[in-house]
Design a protein around this motif. Structure first.
Motif, PDB file in Angstrom:
ATOM      1  N   GLU A 106      18.754  -7.433  -5.176  1.00  0.00           N
ATOM      2  CA  GLU A 106      18.183  -8.283  -6.214  1.00  0.00           C
ATOM      3  C   GLU A 106      16.696  -8.561  -6.005  1.00  0.00           C
ATOM      4  OE1 GLU A 106      20.349  -8.937  -8.735  1.00  0.00           O
ATOM      5  OE2 GLU A 106      21.524  -7.603  -7.448  1.00  0.00           O
ATOM      6  N   SER A 107      16.086  -7.915  -5.043  1.00  0.00           N
ATOM      7  CA  SER A 107      14.676  -8.156  -4.739  1.00  0.00           C
ATOM      8  C   SER A 107      13.766  -7.444  -5.735  1.00  0.00           C
ATOM      9  CB  SER A 107      14.355  -7.694  -3.319  1.00  0.00           C
ATOM     10  OG  SER A 107      15.068  -8.441  -2.365  1.00  0.00           O
ATOM     11  N   HIS A 108      12.481  -7.751  -5.649  1.00  0.00           N
ATOM     12  CA  HIS A 108      11.492  -7.090  -6.486  1.00  0.00           C
ATOM     13  C   HIS A 108      11.589  -5.579  -6.268  1.00  0.00           C
ATOM     14  CE1 HIS A 108       7.662  -5.960  -8.238  1.00  0.00           C
ATOM     15  NE2 HIS A 108       7.455  -7.206  -8.627  1.00  0.00           N
ATOM     16  N   PRO A 109      11.541  -4.789  -7.337  1.00  0.00           N
ATOM     17  CA  PRO A 109      11.691  -3.330  -7.201  1.00  0.00           C
ATOM     18  C   PRO A 109      10.704  -2.686  -6.236  1.00  0.00           C
ATOM     19  CG  PRO A 109      11.810  -3.982  -9.509  1.00  0.00           C
ATOM     20  CD  PRO A 109      11.419  -5.209  -8.750  1.00  0.00           C
ATOM     21  N   VAL A 110       9.556  -3.315  -6.036  1.00  0.00           N
ATOM     22  CA  VAL A 110       8.565  -2.713  -5.148  1.00  0.00           C
ATOM     23  C   VAL A 110       9.075  -2.594  -3.722  1.00  0.00           C
ATOM     24  CG1 VAL A 110       7.344  -4.807  -4.378  1.00  0.00           C
ATOM     25  CG2 VAL A 110       6.074  -2.667  -4.692  1.00  0.00           C
ATOM     26  N   GLN A 111      10.044  -3.445  -3.353  1.00  0.00           N
ATOM     27  CA  GLN A 111      10.540  -3.378  -1.983  1.00  0.00           C
ATOM     28  C   GLN A 111      11.312  -2.087  -1.723  1.00  0.00           C
ATOM     29  OE1 GLN A 111       8.786  -6.901  -0.550  1.00  0.00           O
ATOM     30  NE2 GLN A 111       9.579  -5.068   0.401  1.00  0.00           N
ATOM     31  N   ARG A 112      12.051  -1.645  -2.719  1.00  0.00           N
ATOM     32  CA  ARG A 112      12.753  -0.369  -2.570  1.00  0.00           C
ATOM     33  C   ARG A 112      11.731   0.762  -2.467  1.00  0.00           C
ATOM     34  NH1 ARG A 112      18.074  -0.560  -4.653  1.00  0.00           N
ATOM     35  NH2 ARG A 112      18.218   1.666  -4.158  1.00  0.00           N
ATOM     36  N   ALA A 113      10.674   0.680  -3.259  1.00  0.00           N
ATOM     37  CA  ALA A 113       9.645   1.718  -3.242  1.00  0.00           C
ATOM     38  C   ALA A 113       8.930   1.756  -1.896  1.00  0.00           C
ATOM     39  CB  ALA A 113       8.643   1.486  -4.372  1.00  0.00           C
ATOM     40  N   ARG A 135       0.828  -1.209   0.000  1.00  0.00           N
ATOM     41  CA  ARG A 135       0.000   0.000   0.000  1.00  0.00           C
ATOM     42  C   ARG A 135       0.861   1.258   0.000  1.00  0.00           C
ATOM     43  NH1 ARG A 135      -2.003   4.262   0.617  1.00  0.00           N
ATOM     44  NH2 ARG A 135      -4.019   4.877   1.464  1.00  0.00           N
ATOM     45  N   ALA A 136       2.015   1.191   0.657  1.00  0.00           N
ATOM     46  CA  ALA A 136       2.893   2.361   0.759  1.00  0.00           C
ATOM     47  C   ALA A 136       3.487   2.757  -0.585  1.00  0.00           C
ATOM     48  CB  ALA A 136       4.012   2.080   1.757  1.00  0.00           C
ATOM     49  N   ALA A 137       3.560   1.805  -1.529  1.00  0.00           N
ATOM     50  CA  ALA A 137       4.209   2.067  -2.818  1.00  0.00           C
ATOM     51  C   ALA A 137       3.221   2.404  -3.923  1.00  0.00           C
ATOM     52  CB  ALA A 137       5.037   0.854  -3.229  1.00  0.00           C
ATOM     53  N   ALA A 193       7.023   0.589  -9.819  1.00  0.00           N
ATOM     54  CA  ALA A 193       7.268  -0.714  -9.211  1.00  0.00           C
ATOM     55  C   ALA A 193       5.975  -1.353  -8.729  1.00  0.00           C
ATOM     56  CB  ALA A 193       8.250  -0.574  -8.052  1.00  0.00           C
ATOM     57  N   PHE A 194       5.062  -0.526  -8.223  1.00  0.00           N
ATOM     58  CA  PHE A 194       3.770  -1.053  -7.768  1.00  0.00           C
ATOM     59  C   PHE A 194       2.966  -1.577  -8.949  1.00  0.00           C
ATOM     60  CE2 PHE A 194      -0.736  -0.609  -6.643  1.00  0.00           C
ATOM     61  CZ  PHE A 194      -0.768  -1.315  -5.444  1.00  0.00           C
ATOM     62  N   GLU A 195       3.030  -0.884 -10.066  1.00  0.00           N
ATOM     63  CA  GLU A 195       2.326  -1.345 -11.266  1.00  0.00           C
ATOM     64  C   GLU A 195       2.890  -2.687 -11.727  1.00  0.00           C
ATOM     65  OE1 GLU A 195       2.481   1.684 -14.204  1.00  0.00           O
ATOM     66  OE2 GLU A 195       1.337   3.143 -13.019  1.00  0.00           O
ATOM     67  N   GLN A 196       4.195  -2.845 -11.643  1.00  0.00           N
ATOM     68  CA  GLN A 196       4.808  -4.120 -12.001  1.00  0.00           C
ATOM     69  C   GLN A 196       4.330  -5.223 -11.065  1.00  0.00           C
ATOM     70  OE1 GLN A 196       9.101  -4.071 -12.346  1.00  0.00           O
ATOM     71  NE2 GLN A 196       9.246  -6.292 -12.045  1.00  0.00           N
ATOM     72  N   LEU A 197       4.234  -4.901  -9.793  1.00  0.00           N
ATOM     73  CA  LEU A 197       3.754  -5.879  -8.821  1.00  0.00           C
ATOM     74  C   LEU A 197       2.320  -6.293  -9.130  1.00  0.00           C
ATOM     75  CD1 LEU A 197       4.126  -7.440  -6.128  1.00  0.00           C
ATOM     76  CD2 LEU A 197       3.136  -5.434  -4.997  1.00  0.00           C
ATOM     77  N   GLN A 198       1.488  -5.332  -9.482  1.00  0.00           N
ATOM     78  CA  GLN A 198       0.095  -5.657  -9.815  1.00  0.00           C
ATOM     79  C   GLN A 198       0.023  -6.642 -10.976  1.00  0.00           C
ATOM     80  OE1 GLN A 198      -1.496  -1.536 -10.136  1.00  0.00           O
ATOM     81  NE2 GLN A 198      -2.983  -2.198  -8.604  1.00  0.00           N
ATOM     82  N   ALA A 199       0.888  -6.456 -11.963  1.00  0.00           N
ATOM     83  CA  ALA A 199       0.934  -7.395 -13.086  1.00  0.00           C
ATOM     84  C   ALA A 199       1.359  -8.778 -12.613  1.00  0.00           C
ATOM     85  CB  ALA A 199       1.892  -6.879 -14.155  1.00  0.00           C
ATOM     86  N   ASP A 200       2.316  -8.822 -11.682  1.00  0.00           N
ATOM     87  CA  ASP A 200       2.747 -10.109 -11.131  1.00  0.00           C
ATOM     88  C   ASP A 200       1.608 -10.788 -10.375  1.00  0.00           C
ATOM     89  OD1 ASP A 200       5.298  -9.719 -12.128  1.00  0.00           O
ATOM     90  OD2 ASP A 200       6.034  -8.798 -10.282  1.00  0.00           O
ATOM     91  N   MET A 201       0.799 -10.000  -9.674  1.00  0.00           N
ATOM     92  CA  MET A 201      -0.314 -10.578  -8.911  1.00  0.00           C
ATOM     93  C   MET A 201      -1.395 -11.124  -9.827  1.00  0.00           C
ATOM     94  SD  MET A 201       0.723 -10.440  -5.862  1.00  0.00           S
ATOM     95  CE  MET A 201      -0.774 -10.995  -5.043  1.00  0.00           C
ATOM     96  N   VAL A 202      -1.567 -10.510 -10.999  1.00  0.00           N
ATOM     97  CA  VAL A 202      -2.501 -11.063 -11.989  1.00  0.00           C
ATOM     98  C   VAL A 202      -2.020 -12.444 -12.412  1.00  0.00           C
ATOM     99  CG1 VAL A 202      -3.390 -10.805 -14.331  1.00  0.00           C
ATOM    100  CG2 VAL A 202      -3.308  -8.828 -12.804  1.00  0.00           C
TER     101      VAL A 202
END
Length: 255
Positions: free
Chosen positions: A206-213, A111-113, A118-127
């Motif tokens: 090397e983690s998912h970019p959303v973690q940095r966000a 939610r913070a990101a 990066a959050f948009e990329q994560l949403q695609a991964d969740m799909v």
């Protein structure tokens, strides 16, 4: 209390909360390396390890929070990784009197990101995860661990680990309410700004970019937060790189 692990006999009390699909034993490597400094308690989340199964009642993150509070031995250091990081953040907000220092290792409070690439990329991964769930828990577990695992291919995991992971995919889905939403009100003005304890935010390069966000967003709101990036580490650094994690925590806790 069933499903609680303890490491070390140091003078400082600590509570460590593990990632989804693991158990409190995930903290063994870090806990043993800090045994002279910390007496570390690591409870299993509901439905994990040897903890009682989750009966589906209530919001899963809130249930995990209550279990974490039950395992606490009093004020001390609070450490959370991934889903455990979300629970730790919620615990610190609810009971700041119990937290002297806070360590958040790749907390998955996505939610913070919101609003970031990066959050948009994560949403695609969740799909993609949702599509795999329609095929069954094992394909979903394979897909999930490809993104959030140790880097080892699914086929390289032993049968027991594969079964344990697949059998708990429903808990990953249950955690989404707290990971993508805000049932604890952390996003509200003042929800985090009032936390005045020292905070360490850590992530692997090397983690998912959303973690940095996520960490960037939290660092902007927590008054006494600092960040560290572990070069070459992935999402499961407490398990795969306990030396690196323990060394960083020692520096943070003894400064």
């Amino acid at each position: 209390m069933e499903g609680v692990h303890r490491f070390g006999q140091g003078p400082e009390t600590a509570l460590a909360l593990h990632c989804a699909l693991a158990s409190g034993m995930a903290w063994r490597g870090v806990g043993e390396r800090l045994g002279d400094l910390l007496t570390l308690t690591a409870p299993d989340h509901p439905g994990h390890g040897t903890a009682p199964d989750w009966d589906g009642t209530g919001e899963y993150g809130a249930v995990a929070l209550e279990r974490a509070l039950e395992a606490m031995d009093g004020p001390g250091v609070l450490i959370g990784h991934s889903f455990g990081g979300v629970v730790a953040l919620r615990l610190a907000a609810a009971r700041p009197d119990l937290v002297r220092r806070l360590v958040l290792i790749e907390p998955v409070w996505f939610r913070a990101a919101e609003g970031t690439e990066a959050f948009e990329q994560l949403q695609a991964d969740m799909v993609g995860l949702a599509a795999k769930l329609e095929e069954g828990p094992e394909p979903a577990a394979r897909y999930f661990t490809d993104i959030w695992g140790t880097g080892r291919p699914w086929e390289a995991l032993d049968a027991r680990t594969r079964a344990y992971t697949a059998d708990r995919m429903h808990l990953v889905i249950a955690a989404e309410t707290g990971n993508f939403g805000d049932p604890a009100g952390l996003a509200a003005p003042g929800g985090l700004e009032g936390l005045t304890m020292p905070v360490l935010l850590a992530a692997g390069s090397e983690s998912h970019p959303v973690q940095r966000a996520v960490n960037d967003a939290l660092a902007a709101r927590l008054p006494h937060a600092r960040q560290v990036i572990w070069d070459g580490a992935g999402h499961l650094a407490p398990i795969t790189k306990p030396d690196v994690v323990a060394r960083t925590l020692r520096e943070f806790l003894t400064e």
